[in-house]
Design a protein around this motif. Sequence first.
Motif: not given
Length: 636
Positions: A468-476
């Motif tokens: 959830v942390w990486f997903a919600s950070r939204g960097i991609g």
Amino acid sequence: MCGICCILSFSVQPCIDVLKGATLHCLKRRGPDSSHLLIKSGNDLGYQCLFLGQVLHLRGLLTPQPIEDKSSNIFLWNGELFGGVHVESMDNDTQVMLHHLSSCNSESDILSLFSTIQGPWAFIYYQATTHCLWFGRDFFGRRSLLWHFSSDLEKAFCLTSVSALVPEPNNYLWQEVPAFGIFRIDLKACAASKQVLLTWYPWKSATTDYITKDISQGNVDEMTAFPKFVSVVRSETGLCLTAPVVPLNRTLPSSAEHQCTVSTTKATAQDLQIFLSDKHRKKLVHQLIEVLDKAVKKRVKCLPQCTDPSRTPMQAPKSLERRANIAILFSGGIDSMLLAVLANRHIPLKEPIDLLNVAFIMKGQNQQTGSGKTQSRQKLPSELLTCPEHSETLDIPNGALFSSFNVPDRITGRAGLKELEAISPSRTWNFVEINVTLEELKEMRQQHINHLVQPLDTVLDDSIGCAVWFASRGIGVTNSNGERQPFTSMAKVVLTGMGADEQLAGYSRHRIRFNARGLEGLVEELGMELGRISSRNLGRDDRIIGDHGKEARFPFLDEDVVSFLNSLPIWDKVDLTQPRGIGEKLILRAAAKELGLTTSALLPKRAMQFGCRIAKLENSNEKASDKCKRLHSIST
């Protein structure tokens, strides 16, 4: 959404030194738009309270916290008013709440106010006239609030949204404030007695469905471990909060009405059509669509436009004229697809919607690139191979099947994107591919994620917390006209499908219970789910998503949605005699079909930690319920 903190001490020395370094930094990450500190001393009464507010501005005029009224009452609010108390579109709900609290003349007035509210909240309220400190979390615990008791009475007590403080030896650990009700401390009495007495006002339901919300006096002290000078008692007046949702319908059919013969066939669209052919059930499906649509609408409207370039860590594609205000944690499964379709109804077409799709590098792939070895072909999820509808909607770029990040949720996410583009071709759907290597996972866990997950500490908490942390950070990256470009989602609001599985038997444990004990066992299992969701999921997820200066919103846990689903008998919601992909969350799948979804309506439930492939990435022998050693290596 905010980072809120209150430190209570019974010392003449200022308690500001407690807020140091990492804790203050964590609170600021939650609320980057405003910071304010206020210290309230009880004159010669022997206590001191420090209040700190970090504000993420989402509604009305920017209102710094803590906010103080003319009577010296002080209020910290981490919540959203979505019903129960009227808020105009341009009003700030912190100011609205303080206005109502200032008008409360008794305990019952305060309890009545918090019983009325619909929406997520955690609060801290200092009532000057009574020298009382009130605090608590909403019924579902959708906002984080932690407490910590020192072994030293002089610096006795701390409340905060999130903390990175590592307790000193012999100090008591941080714990989540139980979402069992709200609490009150009489500061004047505590200073005189040198004892901290927490008066507890529990949630009260008309039945025993939410037994974990209305536990007996004998279990009160088991809420957490307290030092000797702290105790909890139920209010002597017997006053309670009223539960904001209706009791669960526990009606069971006769054995003749419901045969528990489990089907072994594959799920098909025809199964949903048969369900919808019943007029009564079709009416229920449309009622569900209506109430869920209203829940989504309340959570995507009246947001400030995301136009601040100073908060952009990476450059967005030049083709995007506007940034999205709303992002969705997106796997392409039934829950996230429904949220996307309903959000599309209420967000202007010229405004993009960010679909955040996370993938962790598949085990054994780190050394594959450039090694000269041939990569093995990644298998498609079986549900995409067995349903004829899927072959038409699946759109995988050349070479993607050999990608180290081509996890199941990435595949279903791309398929879901194609469905959404067919439903709303004029919308810009930013499908953000968030790829996480093992090295970055370890680095970010050490720097940020460990303390956010705690005090939860299992392998499952670590897996979901990191995902959830990486997903919600939204960097991609996004793919625009065949060109991959770096992309960062700047949306301040993140919609998540949390709560759908708990209410509609989405987890494998629900089938296990059904197979063992039939519908009676299934209803019992569902009866426990919402009562424990605050301690199992929501506080953790709020801390995780809030760390990026973003707010988590949970449409499936809207009070009206929960009340509607609770009102239905079990057979109108699920049918676990049917195969995976149809029987679990049956009424939700029928709603998806009515809204024009195809492939995603039949995808079986796949837990996030398996869909993104973080589960067992670092240790293939560990179990989800094991204590996670990785969470205990906290950098100070």
